[in-house]
Structures are given as structure tokens and as C-alpha cells.
Design a protein around this motif. Sequence first.
Motif, PDB file in Angstrom:
ATOM      1  N   ASP A 110       1.102  43.823  38.196  1.00 48.07           N
ATOM      2  CA  ASP A 110       1.873  44.769  39.296  1.00 48.07           C
ATOM      3  C   ASP A 110       0.734  44.357  40.336  1.00 48.07           C
ATOM      4  O   ASP A 110       1.006  45.198  41.730  1.00 48.07           O
ATOM      5  CB  ASP A 110       1.587  46.340  38.980  1.00 48.07           C
ATOM      6  CG  ASP A 110       2.300  46.628  37.956  1.00 48.07           C
ATOM      7  OD1 ASP A 110       3.509  45.907  37.823  1.00 48.07           O
ATOM      8  OD2 ASP A 110       2.111  47.404  37.210  1.00 48.07           O
ATOM      9  N   GLY A 111       0.029  43.281  40.495  1.00 49.95           N
ATOM     10  CA  GLY A 111      -0.914  43.310  41.786  1.00 49.95           C
ATOM     11  C   GLY A 111      -2.268  44.169  41.870  1.00 49.95           C
ATOM     12  O   GLY A 111      -2.824  44.014  42.912  1.00 49.95           O
ATOM     13  N   LYS A 112      -2.263  45.002  40.951  1.00 51.78           N
ATOM     14  CA  LYS A 112      -3.715  45.891  40.938  1.00 51.78           C
ATOM     15  C   LYS A 112      -4.837  45.073  40.509  1.00 51.78           C
ATOM     16  O   LYS A 112      -4.766  44.157  39.781  1.00 51.78           O
ATOM     17  CB  LYS A 112      -3.413  47.087  40.021  1.00 51.78           C
ATOM     18  CG  LYS A 112      -2.318  47.948  40.583  1.00 51.78           C
ATOM     19  CD  LYS A 112      -2.189  49.204  39.618  1.00 51.78           C
ATOM     20  CE  LYS A 112      -0.694  50.270  40.316  1.00 51.78           C
ATOM     21  NZ  LYS A 112      -0.647  51.202  39.158  1.00 51.78           N
ATOM     22  N   ALA A 113      -5.908  45.438  41.276  1.00 53.91           N
ATOM     23  CA  ALA A 113      -7.270  44.569  40.861  1.00 53.91           C
ATOM     24  C   ALA A 113      -7.577  45.132  39.418  1.00 53.91           C
ATOM     25  O   ALA A 113      -7.387  46.342  38.873  1.00 53.91           O
ATOM     26  CB  ALA A 113      -8.234  45.120  41.785  1.00 53.91           C
ATOM     27  N   VAL A 114      -8.105  44.315  38.715  1.00 54.61           N
ATOM     28  CA  VAL A 114      -8.477  44.120  37.187  1.00 54.61           C
ATOM     29  C   VAL A 114     -10.182  43.761  37.114  1.00 54.61           C
ATOM     30  O   VAL A 114     -10.323  42.603  37.524  1.00 54.61           O
ATOM     31  CB  VAL A 114      -7.488  43.664  36.102  1.00 54.61           C
ATOM     32  CG1 VAL A 114      -8.475  43.818  34.722  1.00 54.61           C
ATOM     33  CG2 VAL A 114      -6.296  44.002  36.246  1.00 54.61           C
ATOM     34  N   ASP A 139     -12.526  37.414  28.506  1.00 55.86           N
ATOM     35  CA  ASP A 139     -12.463  38.521  29.567  1.00 55.86           C
ATOM     36  C   ASP A 139     -12.889  39.924  28.921  1.00 55.86           C
ATOM     37  O   ASP A 139     -11.941  40.252  27.926  1.00 55.86           O
ATOM     38  CB  ASP A 139     -11.485  38.712  30.586  1.00 55.86           C
ATOM     39  CG  ASP A 139     -11.068  37.237  31.329  1.00 55.86           C
ATOM     40  OD1 ASP A 139     -12.357  36.701  31.506  1.00 55.86           O
ATOM     41  OD2 ASP A 139     -10.062  37.028  31.780  1.00 55.86           O
ATOM     42  N   VAL A 140     -13.930  40.467  29.213  1.00 57.27           N
ATOM     43  CA  VAL A 140     -14.004  42.102  29.052  1.00 57.27           C
ATOM     44  C   VAL A 140     -13.722  43.113  30.037  1.00 57.27           C
ATOM     45  O   VAL A 140     -14.145  42.936  31.290  1.00 57.27           O
ATOM     46  CB  VAL A 140     -15.485  42.219  28.596  1.00 57.27           C
ATOM     47  CG1 VAL A 140     -15.891  43.655  27.987  1.00 57.27           C
ATOM     48  CG2 VAL A 140     -15.910  41.311  27.343  1.00 57.27           C
ATOM     49  N   ASP A 141     -12.766  43.928  29.796  1.00 55.43           N
ATOM     50  CA  ASP A 141     -12.245  44.969  30.798  1.00 55.43           C
ATOM     51  C   ASP A 141     -13.306  45.763  30.981  1.00 55.43           C
ATOM     52  O   ASP A 141     -14.134  46.549  30.380  1.00 55.43           O
ATOM     53  CB  ASP A 141     -11.074  45.623  30.140  1.00 55.43           C
ATOM     54  CG  ASP A 141     -10.285  46.470  30.909  1.00 55.43           C
ATOM     55  OD1 ASP A 141     -10.798  46.415  32.332  1.00 55.43           O
ATOM     56  OD2 ASP A 141      -9.514  47.263  30.716  1.00 55.43           O
ATOM     57  N   LEU A 142     -13.566  45.697  32.305  1.00 50.98           N
ATOM     58  CA  LEU A 142     -14.693  46.740  33.176  1.00 50.98           C
ATOM     59  C   LEU A 142     -14.152  47.935  33.637  1.00 50.98           C
ATOM     60  O   LEU A 142     -14.963  48.628  34.526  1.00 50.98           O
ATOM     61  CB  LEU A 142     -15.673  45.996  33.959  1.00 50.98           C
ATOM     62  CG  LEU A 142     -16.357  44.720  33.455  1.00 50.98           C
ATOM     63  CD1 LEU A 142     -17.051  44.267  34.742  1.00 50.98           C
ATOM     64  CD2 LEU A 142     -17.220  45.353  32.325  1.00 50.98           C
TER      65      LEU A 142
END
Length: 763
Positions: free
Chosen positions: A288-292, A314-317
Motif C-alpha cells: 500500500d506504499g506505507k512505511a515498514v 527482516d524483523v518487523d519493528l
Amino acid sequence: MNGKWSSTDSPTGRALRIVVPYMIVAGLWITLSDSMALWLAPDPGAYVTLQTWKGGVFVFVTAFLLYIVTRRQFVRLGASRTKARDLAARLQWMLKSLDDLVFVLDGELHFSDVYCPDAAELLMPPERFMGRRAEDVGLPEEVGHALRRVREERSVQSMEYALDLPHGRRWFSAKLSPMIDDDGVFAGAIAIVRDITALKASEQRFRRLFEDLQNIAVQGYDTERRVVFWNAASEALYGYSRDEVLGNTIDDLIIPPASRDEMRRLHRDWIEHDRPIPAAEFELRNRDGKAVSVFSSHSLLNNEHGEPELYCVDVDLRALKEAQAQLLRAATHDPLTGLPNRLLVRDRVDQALAFAVREQALVALMFIDLDHFKIINDTLGHGVGDRFLQEVSQRLASCLRDSDTVSRQGGDEFLVVLPGLHDRGAVAAVAQKIIEAMQTTFSIGDHALTCSCSIGIALYPEDGGDFDSLLLRADTAMYQAKASGRNAFRFFTAQMNADVHERLAMQNHLRHAIQQGEFELHYQPQIDLVTGHVSGAEALLRWHSAVLGTVPPARFIPLAEESGLIIPIGEWVLREACRQAQQWREQGLGPMVMAVNVSALQFHRSDPVEMVGRILSETGLPAECLELELTESLLVQDGAGATLETLRRLKALGLRIAIDDFGTGYSSLAYLRRFPIDKLKIDRAFVRDIACDPEDAAIVNLIVDLGRILKLKTIAEGVEDPEQLAFLGARGCNEVQGYLFARPMPGADFAAYLDSALKARER
């Protein structure tokens, strides 16, 4: 003649090289010898004897020559056989050193030969598959399809396939290569087959390990950054399914545009120079173009073909970031209004002051106090008072720029920080806007409430160099505003206050000028340096105020920009310029291009495409006769791409785009190549001293060369003497304008100028 027969390297060609000379020599011998025999032996008996000797000599010579030729051919044949035996022996040694299976197929794709280091690897005796096709011996259909592609496309095919055998499934990789004879005819195929069952098992274990990881996203991509691996956690984190991403470039999926060049560089440095990418926190984006936000580590592995593949873990922060943000917000924001508290606003002021030191800008600190707010609290209760303060905070925020800060200090006191200013009048405009906004009725439940405010203003650097000193002086000025009757603003010094009132008066005169039609356009010709003819005109705004007299553009244009009045003024300028240009065309004084300056504010607060299209339609001026002049800053500040899209839509109308005062801003080559620009306008500051200032001359040279490289026209403004003109002409500048040719003039005078120029041209 067919090349096959005429080629001296073919067997036929080599034979002809022997036979043809022999026939010629033999024919000449017979003809000449018979004639000589008749001359030497006129007697019949002697003639017969001489012919006999002649035939014997011919047989002896030809036999000797035949001996030489055949011996030479046998020597060559023996050498060829020896070479062939050597090559065959080498080939056998090479095949013995291979661990792979080698199959040979004929032109009909039947198995014709096989080599294997271990007969058990064949899985069946050779007599079971020799002379048969791949499909006939139980190989998968894709093998047959690949072989047919080898034959039809004459190309090498690589593939993997599996066989279900009694002792389990085994995987094989095959490389299929065509054999082409000297005549270009397909002669068969070579298949090199390798058992990769162990490699596949290892690969499956690796993939299952990362597939089953929870909350840890793993992606793999090849040297071209195409995705080759994407686990379920990656699907959940980034929103793309595995089928959607495989084969696509990871840059187009999750890497933000601003980071792509850096990520490509890191990837290339690891592959080419063995410089690993350090584990770090990265800001990526989802579907969706949102920052991760992720913490990412990387590993470089080789695939089954020995090619490097980069794997990212990658670990989700996001949850951690959200918790940190909540804690930070609780420490730095007012719990009632959500506005920054004094702790945060102090930091914002410190940042603004540091920026102001570098940029030599102003910072304004406003101290706002609500007039008689205590009455609302005492009369209607603190519940209504709290809701009223929330509404006030929203209304204050609506009066400010995104870069400004509004803060609640407690009770009914607010602070506003205005950074990055270059004109005190802008501060007064914001203060007046806040006062006017507060005068509008607030609807709080069943209550319609009004409450004015008093504002004190302190400026950096005049009134202080830190937050505490500015706050003290703003507070003092706020009380002066209250003492003057409330519902007002005051600067810390009386002189500043007078200046602000003057600017406000000027702003009111500007509004009056729009309503009363006090504006006028003057036109300055633009000259083509190749033809010497008028190629266009620049429309320049002039203001003759009934109260102030003639007001210079440098005095009122910035005020119009700050107040937003430039939007209606700019639309009037564009319409009048287009109308005047079309009128000159109808009078036979065209065609030429009308250049009109467009404010950056018109791009941000209106739809310039709709406005330009409507005005062109209303005036009838062809789009190719209109040129819009923009500032460099408009391009540089186009972070979201809105300006680029607007310019593309404008170019679709057919008009031209020029960059005004080029060289005074911060444009880069990347911006010039990215935007649909037609012309660069060299600022008069560089033209003024080009005949005597080497630096200005070098800058003008550079701009002209840059325009030539990018296929953009260049025009120099402010040309006032022949030396400047000669310099620009020698450097290849396309157009010029300036007092050397004509000063800006009203429309009627410009029409006479055009008419005179046309008549001079006809003479």
C-alpha cells in the motif's frame, strides 16, 4: 556456381584443382605434339614411329605426376587419421574425468550413444533406450519439449526434472546442446545430465527452515535483484503473495525510490568487491506504499548454478516503533489537546534557531492568550472549557504551515513557532489570520461561543538568541496587546509594529488593486540571435496605485506571494497576456511566443492545468504560442512528484516550459533531465558583467553548453550593451532580451514596435 562446388576447401574443389590443369596441359600436348610430329616426320613410317615414342613419353609423365599426387593425398590422409585418433583419445580421457552422464541423440532425436562413469547411473541398460526417443523410455514430457526446442531453435536448453523410481524420487539437471554440421544442418544433440537429488534435498531443507519462520520475513534475490525466494512472513509483512513477486525486481516492490540507488550500490559492492552489507535498521514500504520499519541482516549464498543470491532476513519493528512513539508522545505532548508541550516546543525552537543561523533567516515566537476565557470556565464548567480549548487548538493549527508549531503551555496560553522566515510581514499576516479565525463562532454542544485572543511576538535575532529570552519578550508583547484593548497583536518593539501595519496597509491596497483594475501589463521583446527577429515577448506586471502611485514589483510581488493574492493576480496576468498575444496575431503581428511568469503558489494551491486550458480556450491563443516561466525552487521541492505530473499535463496541452533566473537556485542535472523543460533563462546577474568578470562568463558558458547538451534553448535577460550581445552570440545563446533592444512597454507601444520590426524586415 554453387559455393559447395566452387569452394577450394571442398573435396570436389580440391579434385578440380588437379583435373582442370591436367586437361589443359594434356590438350595442349596432344595438339602441339601432333603438329610438330607432322613437321618432323612427313614420311608415314617415321610419323608412326614418332607417335609411338610420343605416347610412351606422355604415359610416363602422367604416371609420374599421378604418383606424386596420390602419394601426397595418402600422406595427408594418414596425418588426418592420426589427428583424429589423438582427438578421440583426448575426448575419452575428458569423458572419463566427468561425473555426469553424456547422451548423444541423432537428427531425429533418438538416443544413439551414451557415456557414463558408472553404469548404475543409467538406471536401465543401454539397449533399453538406444534408438528410441526420450518420451518412449519414460522421461518426462518437458524433456522431449526441450529437445525439440534445441532442434527448432538451434539453442542450448537447461532444465531440471524429477523421476519417480522404486527407491524414491530423484532429481536431475540437464544441459541440452545442438550439433550442427558444416552445411548448417541439425545433426543431433548432446545431453549432459547430472544427479542433483542431494542438492535438491538440501535446498528443500533450507527453504522449509525459512518458510516456517514466524514473524521473520526472508527474501532472496539474484544478481539482477529479481526475487527468487519469498516466505510466508514476507507475504504478511509486505502484502505481496509469493506468486506476485517471483521474478520481479525487489526495488519495485519494497524499496522506497529515495533508497534504491544506495541499496543497489551496497548489493553491487558485496557481489563485485566482497563488501558485506552491515545489519541495520531500514525503512521499507509495503504493497500500500506505507512505511515498514525493519531490522535487516543479509547473507550471500550461491545457488545450484554457482550464481550468487542475496538473502535478507527482516524483523518487523513496527510494534516497537509504535510503543516508542506512544511513550515519546506522552512525554512531549499536552494530553488534552494533543499539541506539543513546552518541552517539545523548546526543542523545536532550538532547531529553528540553528537553521536560522545557517540560512540567515528569521524565527518568530508568538505568545497567544485567550481573552476572557475564565468566564467560559466559570460559567459553563471545565468540561465545556476543555472542549473549547480543543477546538481552539485545531483552529490555530489550520492557520499555520506544516513547518510551523503550535503548542499549549497550560490553561489558555499557546505558543506558535514560525521558522525559516525572511520577512517580518509574513509574521503579521499569520497573527492577523489567527485573530480573524478566533472571531468566528465556536459551536460547543448547545453553546455558540466566541473568544478573542491577544498575541505577543518576539523575533530572532532582534529580540533574543534562545528560547527563554524570546519567550520572555513575546510574553511582554502579549501583555502590551492586551493593554491596547485585546483582540490584537503586538511586536516586541514599536518600530516593528509600525512596519507590520504598513505591510497590512499595503496588503489592503493590493486587494483594492485587484478589485479596481489598477494592474497593467508591459511587454519586453525577446530576440532570436540567429535571425535577429522578435521571437517572443515577456509579460511583466506593473501596478499604478491610486493612493501609493507607481509601486515597484519588487515591493508588492513578495507581499502578494505571502498573502496568497498572487493566485488571482497571476490568473489575471495569464488571461490578459494570452488575450493580447491573440490580438496581435489577428492583427498580423505574429506569430510569436508569449512568456508569462507563474508563481509556485499557483501550483500548490490551484490547478494550473485547468486554469491554463480554460484561458487558452477563452482567448483562442494556440498553446504553442504560450511559454510558462517557472522558478528552480519549484522543481527542487517536488519531493512527491506533484509538480512533475502537473508539468507533464501542461506539456500535453502543447505549450512550452522555461526555467526563469536559471543558475540562482539549486537545480541539478537530474532535475533538468527529469522535467519536461524547453528553455533555460539565464539570470541578468550573470549577464551584467560577462564581458569583464571571468566567473560570470564561465557560468554563462556552462549554462549555454548545458542547454545544448540537453537540447534546451537558452535565453539571456538583461542584455544592455553590444559587448554582452557579442559574447552571447559567440557562445551560441539562442535568444536575448534587454534594454539594448527595448525596455518593457505597454501593449499599444509594443504593437507599434512589432509593426516597425515587420516593416523593416520586409524592406
